[in-house]
Design a protein around this motif. Structure first.
Motif, short mmCIF file in Angstrom:
data_model
loop_
_atom_site.label_atom_id
_atom_site.label_comp_id
_atom_site.label_asym_id
_atom_site.label_seq_id
_atom_site.Cartn_x
_atom_site.Cartn_y
_atom_site.Cartn_z
N VAL A 128 0.86 -1.19 0.00
CA VAL A 128 0.00 0.00 0.00
C VAL A 128 0.89 1.23 0.00
CG1 VAL A 128 -1.74 1.33 1.25
CG2 VAL A 128 -1.89 -1.17 1.19
N LEU A 129 0.63 2.11 -0.96
CA LEU A 129 1.34 3.38 -1.08
C LEU A 129 0.36 4.49 -0.74
CD1 LEU A 129 4.30 3.55 -2.15
CD2 LEU A 129 3.36 4.42 -4.28
N PHE A 130 0.73 5.37 0.17
CA PHE A 130 -0.20 6.40 0.66
C PHE A 130 0.38 7.78 0.43
CE2 PHE A 130 -1.97 8.49 4.73
CZ PHE A 130 -3.04 9.04 4.05
N GLU A 131 -0.35 8.61 -0.32
CA GLU A 131 0.10 9.95 -0.64
C GLU A 131 -0.05 10.92 0.53
OE1 GLU A 131 -0.77 13.13 -4.22
OE2 GLU A 131 -2.49 12.22 -3.23
N GLY A 132 -1.07 10.71 1.37
CA GLY A 132 -1.45 11.70 2.37
C GLY A 132 -0.72 11.58 3.68
N VAL A 133 -1.35 12.10 4.73
CA VAL A 133 -0.80 12.06 6.08
C VAL A 133 -1.75 11.26 6.97
CG1 VAL A 133 0.48 14.20 5.86
CG2 VAL A 133 -1.88 14.28 6.61
N PRO A 134 -1.25 10.68 8.05
CA PRO A 134 -2.06 9.72 8.81
C PRO A 134 -3.18 10.33 9.65
CG PRO A 134 0.08 10.01 9.83
CD PRO A 134 0.14 10.74 8.53
N ASP A 135 -3.23 11.65 9.77
CA ASP A 135 -4.28 12.26 10.60
C ASP A 135 -5.15 13.23 9.81
OD1 ASP A 135 -2.35 14.15 10.20
OD2 ASP A 135 -2.22 14.79 12.29
N TYR A 136 -5.20 13.06 8.48
CA TYR A 136 -6.07 13.92 7.66
C TYR A 136 -6.95 13.06 6.77
CZ TYR A 136 -7.69 17.17 4.11
OH TYR A 136 -8.49 17.90 3.27
N PRO A 137 -8.22 13.36 6.66
CA PRO A 137 -8.92 14.52 7.25
C PRO A 137 -9.28 14.36 8.72
CG PRO A 137 -10.43 13.22 5.93
CD PRO A 137 -9.09 12.59 5.75
N SER A 138 -9.02 13.18 9.30
CA SER A 138 -9.26 12.99 10.73
C SER A 138 -8.21 12.03 11.27
CB SER A 138 -10.67 12.45 10.98
OG SER A 138 -10.85 11.21 10.31
#
Length: 646
Positions: free
Chosen positions: A332-342
């Protein structure tokens, strides 16, 4: 304080692990006995490990390890022919039983996702490799990858490896100066980047930083640009090329049969002084070590989904790619951050994609542990089998919070510590032994590890230097074009002994605890940065004469930077402070922006002019400063002691 185990292996599940089955196949039932065998005969051990991982060779090797008592540059798998892409992708794509298995799952910042099977990913890699060859890339060319966590990043890495190029990924959050420094160090021939990416719902312009970086990098022939954010960016018609143009060719490209010792990847890691260090990793080094640690150590299988939250510029990004794909797992590749949007985004991803192995940082857990835990339980984490953690030391409370609230006291936390130069771990938590909070329950198999006191004697229940006493697969093949610096970094204390730079305690029960770095490297939210990189940005200001940077404890990031600045015949001001802070953020990325800048009249130095960062740190934190016999200006310390820690 005695370390108490809180997780214990279930006998039935333990016997189903890949490690236990492999041990039995080789005639071992006891982990500690097997570990001892793995370091007594490292050549035998890694030969067996390669067979167990089913590594495919175009030409089998004649000898597993060629080394001497001076083992700074061991040679592995002599005369073997291999290419990591055949093992990570080709063999799974060709096999009808695995071709349609999920290989790569991408989750965007805004929650959209895209999945590639092994067959689909293989076609994308073929297309990119054909385009790279048409552009003029050839074996041995160095390509810097300055990319967000998007599918094209992995496709680029595999396509470059397929044709024998050397790729060098850098942190996507770096500013232009930090990117340029790494391009210059590698003398890269090409740059692959994106026009931008999304973070917390906002567009981040990446191409502007890339353009600025390339201005000072004459070695760059072309810049290949992925159009991620669908907006126009600056364009150099003689230099820039669209990714879609590169990948429009459907020609099938034969995978190059590389030598086992051929370079695959340069990973740059910060040093305490000077420019970053380029760890050299080979086709038979980093991928095999990563695959072993993930597959045999963490029990990642073809049926599993592996997700380590990282950036490709940090070691755990390539570790995710090769540790997962060589074992036939989905990654799994994740572009975002672990606490957004919640704050429940990570758990949402785990549930959505049936993640079995999750890698996160203590920083993230510290940032969310005071929030309501009900949002964890609304996600189905029943597929989760293990939680990995690396990059920085744990504190007991966050570790127990994770173990209880996410793991429900059943999921093991695999604490994992090694480094960019290691290709994976030195210490870890094996699933065959009890696990205690924040510690490691064993060195990893094949890693001959000890703790030495200043006299070079092995010690227990005493803080000492973490050392490695025999070669291992994945060990960096020196530093790129700087082997003298490599030898100075790891081999200068005791003969034939790798000194890693961590302070460690090994207790009588076999638990290991890392207490900190024995050098001046800063570790900010798991991102290692040399003080010289921060200092160089600040000293570049015309009003600054000198600067010293240290890392101090931070409740969320684990560590943050504090800078002590000597000005050039001018008065300090809040405006200047903000200007300097922003200059670091712009050059190195917001994540590495210092917490505070203090203006002082002089820096503590030795008589030969060396700035004593350790002494500055101790004085600032009101800790014992130790022997000051080499310090020239003791008065400077008193000023630092009177400063307030923010």
């Amino acid at each position: 304080m005695k370390n108490q185990a809180v997780w214990f292996p279930d006998s039935k599940k333990m016997k189903q692990t890949r490690l236990y089955k492999w041990m039995q196949k080789l005639g071992y039932d006891d982990y500690d006995t097997f570990y001892t065998k793995s370091i007594e005969n490292v050549s035998w051990f890694w030969d067996q490990a390669v067979k167990e991982l089913d590594i495919e060779w175009y030409k089998d090797y004649d000898e597993t390890l060629q080394s001497s008592l001076e083992w700074k540059y061991p040679r592995w798998f002599m005369n073997g022919k291999i290419n990591v892409v055949e093992n990570a992708l080709g063999k799974w794509a060709k096999n009808p039983q695995t071709a349609n298995n999920k290989a790569l799952i991408w989750e965007s910042d805004d929650g959209k996702d895209k999945t590639y099977t092994f067959a689909q990913l293989n076609r994308e890699v073929h297309a990119a490799a054909a385009g790279f060859l048409k552009l003029g890339m050839k074996k041995g060319d160095i390509i810097t990858i300055y990319m967000p966590m998007i599918p094209e990043t992995v496709i680029s890495m595999l396509a470059l490896a397929k044709i024998g190029c050397i790729f060098s990924p850098v942190f996507s959050g770096y500013g232009a100066e930090a990117v340029a420094t790494r391009i210059q160090a590698a003398k890269a021939n090409y740059l692959i980047t994106a026009n931008g990416y999304y973070r917390r719902g906002k567009k981040i312009n990446m191409k502007t930083e890339a353009d600025q970086a390339v201005k000072s990098c004459p070695s760059i022939k072309h810049v290949i640009v992925v159009n991620r954010t669908s907006e126009q960016t600056s364009w150099n018609v003689n230099r820039d090329i669209h990714w879609d143009t590169i990948t429009s060719n459907n020609n099938v490209v034969e995978t190059l049969q590389t030598n086992s010792q051929d370079p695959l990847m340069l990973l740059y890691t910060s040093g305490t002084t000077g420019k970053p260090k380029g760890a050299v990793h080979t086709h038979s080094g980093f991928p095999i070590k990563a695959a072993f640690d993930a597959g045999i150590g963490m029990d990642v299988t073809k049926e599993d989904t592996f997700f380590w939250y990282s950036d490709m510029g940090w070691m755990m990004g390539p570790f995710l790619v090769f540790g997962g794909l060589l074992n036939g797992a989905s990654i799994v590749l994740f572009e975002g951050v672990p606490d957004y949007p919640s704050s429940d985004r990570i758990w949402e991803i785990c549930s959505k994609h049936d993640v079995t192995h999750l890698g996160i940082s203590p920083t993230f857990i510290r940032s969310i542990m005071n929030q309501d835990t009900s949002n964890i339980d609304q996600h189905d984490l029943s597929k989760l089998k293990a939680i990995g953690s690396t990059g920085e030391p744990w504190n007991p409370d966050p570790w127990m919070w994770l173990f209880k609230n996410v793991g429900k006291e059943r999921i093991p936390i695999i604490n994992y510590s090694g480094g960019t130069e290691i290709s994976g771990g030195i210490l870890g938590n094996t699933l065959l032994k009890p696990i205690s909070p924040i510690t490691f329950n064993s060195p990893l198999l094949g890693m001959d590890v000890d703790v030495f006191n200043p006299e070079g004697k092995s010690v227990i229940d005493e803080v000492g230097e973490l050392v490695i006493l025999k070669p291992w697969v994945g060990m960096t093949n020196g530093f790129w074009k700087e082997n003298e610096r490599y030898e100075t970094s790891y081999w200068h204390v005791w003969k034939n002994t790798w000194v890693h730079g961590d302070w460690v305690i090994k207790d009588a029960d076999g638990f290991w605890t890392i207490t900190g770095r024995s050098d001046d490297i800063l570790n900010i939210a798991g991102k290692r940065v040399g003080p010289a990189e921060i200092e160089s940005v600040i000293v570049n200001h015309p009003l600054v004469t000198e600067c010293a940077s240290i890392g101090i404890p931070h409740p969320v990031k684990g560590e943050c930077a504090v800078c002590f600045v000597v000005l050039n015949n001018c008065s300090p001001s809040d405006e200047l402070k903000q200007e300097l802070l922003e200059s670091v953020a712009n050059a190195l990325g917001k994540a590495l922006k210092p917490q505070e800048i203090h203006f002082i009249p002089q820096l503590p130095k030795t008589r030969n002019g060396k700035v004593m960062r350790r002494v500055i740190k101790a004085a600032y934190l009101e800790q014992p400063v130790g022997d000051l016999s080499s310090l020239e200006n003791v008065d400077a310390l008193e000023l630092i002691k009177n400063l307030k820690v923010h």
